[in-house]
Design a protein around this motif. Structure first.
Motif, PDB file in Angstrom:
ATOM      1  N   LEU A 277       0.982  -1.491   0.455  1.00  0.00           N
ATOM      2  CA  LEU A 277      -0.365  -0.032   0.099  1.00  0.00           C
ATOM      3  C   LEU A 277       0.797   1.824  -0.162  1.00  0.00           C
ATOM      4  CD1 LEU A 277      -2.574  -1.099   2.523  1.00  0.00           C
ATOM      5  CD2 LEU A 277      -2.379  -1.624   0.209  1.00  0.00           C
ATOM      6  N   TYR A 278       0.878   1.970  -0.638  1.00  0.00           N
ATOM      7  CA  TYR A 278       1.491   3.266  -1.219  1.00  0.00           C
ATOM      8  C   TYR A 278       0.918   4.680  -1.796  1.00  0.00           C
ATOM      9  CZ  TYR A 278       5.623  -0.332  -0.694  1.00  0.00           C
ATOM     10  OH  TYR A 278       6.971  -0.387  -0.864  1.00  0.00           O
ATOM     11  N   ALA A 279       1.497   5.269  -0.865  1.00  0.00           N
ATOM     12  CA  ALA A 279       0.792   7.332  -1.573  1.00  0.00           C
ATOM     13  C   ALA A 279       1.830   7.927  -0.986  1.00  0.00           C
ATOM     14  CB  ALA A 279      -0.385   7.128  -0.266  1.00  0.00           C
ATOM     15  N   HIS A 280       2.861   7.791   0.019  1.00  0.00           N
ATOM     16  CA  HIS A 280       4.092   8.565  -0.102  1.00  0.00           C
ATOM     17  C   HIS A 280       4.920   8.790  -1.091  1.00  0.00           C
ATOM     18  CE1 HIS A 280       1.373   9.074   3.890  1.00  0.00           C
ATOM     19  NE2 HIS A 280       1.582  10.776   3.329  1.00  0.00           N
ATOM     20  N   SER A 281       5.414   7.509  -0.818  1.00  0.00           N
ATOM     21  CA  SER A 281       7.111   6.820  -1.902  1.00  0.00           C
ATOM     22  C   SER A 281       6.506   6.189  -2.829  1.00  0.00           C
ATOM     23  CB  SER A 281       8.512   6.746  -1.205  1.00  0.00           C
ATOM     24  OG  SER A 281       7.065   4.964  -0.509  1.00  0.00           O
ATOM     25  N   ASN A 282       7.119   6.734  -3.968  1.00  0.00           N
ATOM     26  CA  ASN A 282       7.105   5.660  -5.808  1.00  0.00           C
ATOM     27  C   ASN A 282       7.477   3.783  -5.457  1.00  0.00           C
ATOM     28  OD1 ASN A 282       7.084   4.961  -7.699  1.00  0.00           O
ATOM     29  ND2 ASN A 282       8.896   5.912  -8.801  1.00  0.00           N
ATOM     30  N   PRO A 283       5.941   3.268  -5.405  1.00  0.00           N
ATOM     31  CA  PRO A 283       5.941   1.853  -5.363  1.00  0.00           C
ATOM     32  C   PRO A 283       7.272   1.387  -6.871  1.00  0.00           C
ATOM     33  CG  PRO A 283       4.327   2.808  -6.606  1.00  0.00           C
ATOM     34  CD  PRO A 283       5.179   3.614  -6.324  1.00  0.00           C
ATOM     35  N   LYS A 284       7.697   2.278  -8.071  1.00  0.00           N
ATOM     36  CA  LYS A 284       8.405   1.506  -8.738  1.00  0.00           C
ATOM     37  C   LYS A 284       9.753   1.620  -8.149  1.00  0.00           C
ATOM     38  CE  LYS A 284       5.340   1.042 -12.263  1.00  0.00           C
ATOM     39  NZ  LYS A 284       4.501   0.725 -11.623  1.00  0.00           N
ATOM     40  N   ARG A 285      10.293   2.323  -6.508  1.00  0.00           N
ATOM     41  CA  ARG A 285      11.253   2.735  -6.590  1.00  0.00           C
ATOM     42  C   ARG A 285      12.056   1.859  -5.641  1.00  0.00           C
ATOM     43  NH1 ARG A 285      13.418   5.910  -2.305  1.00  0.00           N
ATOM     44  NH2 ARG A 285      15.853   6.466  -2.594  1.00  0.00           N
ATOM     45  N   THR A 286      10.326   1.756  -4.596  1.00  0.00           N
ATOM     46  CA  THR A 286      10.750   1.047  -3.047  1.00  0.00           C
ATOM     47  C   THR A 286       9.384   0.037  -3.031  1.00  0.00           C
ATOM     48  OG1 THR A 286       8.954   2.663  -1.582  1.00  0.00           O
ATOM     49  CG2 THR A 286      11.636   3.202  -2.315  1.00  0.00           C
ATOM     50  N   GLY A 287       9.159  -0.355  -3.941  1.00  0.00           N
ATOM     51  CA  GLY A 287       7.755  -1.327  -4.060  1.00  0.00           C
ATOM     52  C   GLY A 287       8.667  -2.803  -3.794  1.00  0.00           C
ATOM     53  N   PRO A 288       7.108  -3.616  -3.829  1.00  0.00           N
ATOM     54  CA  PRO A 288       7.729  -4.904  -3.478  1.00  0.00           C
ATOM     55  C   PRO A 288       8.737  -5.395  -5.202  1.00  0.00           C
ATOM     56  CG  PRO A 288       5.640  -4.638  -3.381  1.00  0.00           C
ATOM     57  CD  PRO A 288       6.367  -3.534  -3.289  1.00  0.00           C
ATOM     58  N   TYR A 289       9.296  -5.721  -5.285  1.00  0.00           N
ATOM     59  CA  TYR A 289      10.642  -5.471  -6.078  1.00  0.00           C
ATOM     60  C   TYR A 289      10.052  -7.234  -7.188  1.00  0.00           C
ATOM     61  CZ  TYR A 289      14.646  -6.683  -9.127  1.00  0.00           C
ATOM     62  OH  TYR A 289      15.393  -6.291 -10.604  1.00  0.00           O
ATOM     63  N   LEU A 290       9.502  -8.480  -6.992  1.00  0.00           N
ATOM     64  CA  LEU A 290       8.875  -9.377  -7.493  1.00  0.00           C
ATOM     65  C   LEU A 290       7.597  -8.861  -7.493  1.00  0.00           C
ATOM     66  CD1 LEU A 290      11.379 -11.960  -5.990  1.00  0.00           C
ATOM     67  CD2 LEU A 290      11.816 -10.877  -7.957  1.00  0.00           C
ATOM     68  N   TRP A 291       6.963  -8.487  -6.697  1.00  0.00           N
ATOM     69  CA  TRP A 291       4.740  -8.254  -6.719  1.00  0.00           C
ATOM     70  C   TRP A 291       4.482  -7.152  -7.169  1.00  0.00           C
ATOM     71  CZ3 TRP A 291       4.036 -13.083  -6.716  1.00  0.00           C
ATOM     72  CH2 TRP A 291       4.661 -13.596  -6.189  1.00  0.00           C
ATOM     73  N   GLN A 292       5.244  -6.321  -7.906  1.00  0.00           N
ATOM     74  CA  GLN A 292       4.957  -4.406  -8.689  1.00  0.00           C
ATOM     75  C   GLN A 292       3.305  -4.737  -9.205  1.00  0.00           C
ATOM     76  OE1 GLN A 292       6.470  -1.575  -8.732  1.00  0.00           O
ATOM     77  NE2 GLN A 292       8.200  -2.097  -7.557  1.00  0.00           N
ATOM     78  N   ASN A 293       2.772  -5.674  -9.715  1.00  0.00           N
ATOM     79  CA  ASN A 293       1.825  -5.882  -9.822  1.00  0.00           C
ATOM     80  C   ASN A 293       0.691  -6.049  -8.789  1.00  0.00           C
ATOM     81  OD1 ASN A 293       3.329  -8.490  -9.787  1.00  0.00           O
ATOM     82  ND2 ASN A 293       1.584  -9.507 -10.456  1.00  0.00           N
ATOM     83  N   TYR A 294       1.002  -5.983  -7.384  1.00  0.00           N
ATOM     84  CA  TYR A 294       0.076  -6.117  -6.713  1.00  0.00           C
ATOM     85  C   TYR A 294       0.303  -5.243  -5.515  1.00  0.00           C
ATOM     86  CZ  TYR A 294       0.189 -10.750  -7.760  1.00  0.00           C
ATOM     87  OH  TYR A 294      -0.658 -12.323  -8.736  1.00  0.00           O
ATOM     88  N   VAL A 295       0.712  -3.849  -6.018  1.00  0.00           N
ATOM     89  CA  VAL A 295       1.029  -2.757  -5.198  1.00  0.00           C
ATOM     90  C   VAL A 295      -0.405  -2.060  -5.813  1.00  0.00           C
ATOM     91  CG1 VAL A 295       2.263  -0.372  -5.414  1.00  0.00           C
ATOM     92  CG2 VAL A 295       3.592  -2.483  -5.141  1.00  0.00           C
ATOM     93  N   VAL A 296      -1.234  -1.298  -3.912  1.00  0.00           N
ATOM     94  CA  VAL A 296      -2.429  -0.776  -5.065  1.00  0.00           C
ATOM     95  C   VAL A 296      -1.165   0.885  -4.872  1.00  0.00           C
ATOM     96  CG1 VAL A 296      -4.286   0.092  -3.477  1.00  0.00           C
ATOM     97  CG2 VAL A 296      -3.686  -1.628  -3.213  1.00  0.00           C
ATOM     98  N   ASP A 297      -1.458   1.088  -5.765  1.00  0.00           N
ATOM     99  CA  ASP A 297      -0.854   2.661  -6.089  1.00  0.00           C
ATOM    100  C   ASP A 297      -1.084   3.995  -5.905  1.00  0.00           C
ATOM    101  OD1 ASP A 297       1.151   4.760  -6.234  1.00  0.00           O
ATOM    102  OD2 ASP A 297       0.919   3.921  -8.473  1.00  0.00           O
ATOM    103  N   ALA A 298      -1.086   4.987  -4.477  1.00  0.00           N
ATOM    104  CA  ALA A 298      -2.045   5.999  -4.605  1.00  0.00           C
ATOM    105  C   ALA A 298      -1.005   6.868  -4.634  1.00  0.00           C
ATOM    106  CB  ALA A 298      -2.619   6.145  -3.552  1.00  0.00           C
ATOM    107  N   TYR A 299      -0.496   6.608  -4.577  1.00  0.00           N
ATOM    108  CA  TYR A 299       1.405   7.314  -4.820  1.00  0.00           C
ATOM    109  C   TYR A 299       1.416   8.315  -6.733  1.00  0.00           C
ATOM    110  CZ  TYR A 299       5.914   9.457  -5.485  1.00  0.00           C
ATOM    111  OH  TYR A 299       7.005  10.552  -6.025  1.00  0.00           O
ATOM    112  N   THR A 300       0.704   7.704  -7.546  1.00  0.00           N
ATOM    113  CA  THR A 300       0.686   8.579  -8.771  1.00  0.00           C
ATOM    114  C   THR A 300       0.538   9.349  -9.518  1.00  0.00           C
ATOM    115  OG1 THR A 300       2.156   6.635  -9.797  1.00  0.00           O
ATOM    116  CG2 THR A 300       1.105   7.921 -10.866  1.00  0.00           C
TER     117      THR A 300
END
Length: 347
Positions: A277-300
């Motif tokens: 669950l990401y809203a404050h930092s870029n998940p493409k940078r600090t998200g789960p490396y192998l599981w980017q497809n399961y990020v809920v992205d409120a940051y972008t």
């Protein structure tokens, strides 16, 4: 390039970053099995990484203040490394590097250098157009002549910790969801009633649900609030595990749900799918490396609204501020992602 005989890696913190760095350490060990590897690392992080074969850990405890630098200098006195990998640009890490004698002092490329980092190095990694922290860490191994093959974390777990983890699991189900709800910064926490709603949905799908985290009062309070909103029974393990035990438990789990926090990367290293669950930092940078497809992205969308930028246009490491940002992640967003993960991972 001749094989280095001794390599010192300096990455003090945090849990997630050291999990990413572990993949580089493993690559070095595989490619240069005869090299002496020393890792200057934080105290909590060392507890998680303990037991890595062929790695000498030198603990830098920042809580000791100036004494931490004196202790580091004493522990490394008389040693000179073929290469020092300065994988942290914070001033504290830069100053700690003065206690390390090395022929090659390899640091970040100019675009990512800050806090006087350039003054402490004599060589730079090649810049990469890849955003993720791990991809940038892997540029350090490339500088040592190590090819960029698929990363392998290989963080060890002993039998005792694995047995502890298995003993926590509900024997009545084969599906286990771990929620580590608390981030190091409270504004990155999601709402307790929404965690509870997702936990209830998971329970209705046959999952046993476990709340995990550290012993801090705010983590215990958040877990209690989630339990108070939940209609189903949850296993509250907050404050009851060491980092090694938590890592072992994550490795035994079916799925992890977490905000931008260390256990997200622990799940990657353990090979367990994770919903971030990401809203404050870029998940493409600090998200789960192998599981980017399961990020809920409120940051972008927040970045677009607040700064008029896309993640590709913003500076590397751009963070957003605002206690309300995590509220942009709805219960429905996370339940939909949970259902998708269940289906795609055959859980």
């Amino acid at each position: 390039m001749s094989a280095p005989r001794s390599i010192c890696l300096l990455r003090l913190s945090a849990i997630g970053d050291t999990c990413n760095a572990a993949a580089v350490v493993h690559a070095i060990r595989q490619h240069y099995p005869e090299a002496e590897i020393t890792w200057v690392i934080g105290k909590a992080e060392a507890a998680l990484m303990a037991g890595m074969d062929g790695v000498n850990f030198v603990v830098f405890d920042k809580k000791q203040g100036l004494a931490a630098y004196r202790n580091l200098r004493r522990q490394l006195q008389g040693k000179r490394f073929d290469a020092l990998l300065m994988m942290q640009v914070a001033l504290r890490a830069n100053l700690a590097s003065l206690c390390v004698s090395a022929k090659r002092r390899i640091g970040y490329d100019k675009a990512k250098s800050k806090e006087l980092h350039s003054l402490f190095i004599n060589e730079r990694i090649e810049p990469t157009d890849k955003i993720h922290v791990l991809d940038n860490f892997r540029q350090f191994q490339k500088t040592l002549g190590i090819p960029l093959e698929a990363p392998d974390w290989n963080i060890p777990v002993n039998a005792e910790d694995r047995d502890w983890a298995k003993a926590q699991l509900d024997p009545g189900t084969r599906k286990h969801l771990i929620i580590t709800p608390a981030a190091s910064n409270a504004e990155r926490n999601w709402l307790p009633e929404r965690y509870a709603a997702v936990a209830d949905h998971a329970a209705s799908q046959g999952f046993s649900v476990y709340l995990c985290g550290g012993p801090a009062d705010h983590e215990k309070q958040l877990a209690a609030n989630i339990q108070g909103h939940a209609k189903h029974s949850l296993h509250n393990l907050v404050g009851q595990s060491s980092l090694k035990q938590l890592f072992a438990l994550i490795g035994e789990a079916s799925l992890v749900l977490a905000p931008d926090t260390g256990p997200t990367h622990m799940a990657v290293a353990a090979g367990t799918p994770v919903i971030g669950l990401y809203a404050h930092s870029n998940p493409k940078r600090t998200g789960p490396y192998l599981w980017q497809n399961y990020v809920v992205d409120a940051y972008t969308p927040a970045l677009k609204q607040m700064r008029g930028e896309t993640p590709e246009q913003s500076r590397w490491g751009q963070r957003l501020k605002g206690e309300e940002l995590m509220e942009n992640i709805t219960t429905e967003h996370v339940i939909d992602m949970l259902d998708r993960c269940i289906q795609e991972q055959n859980l």
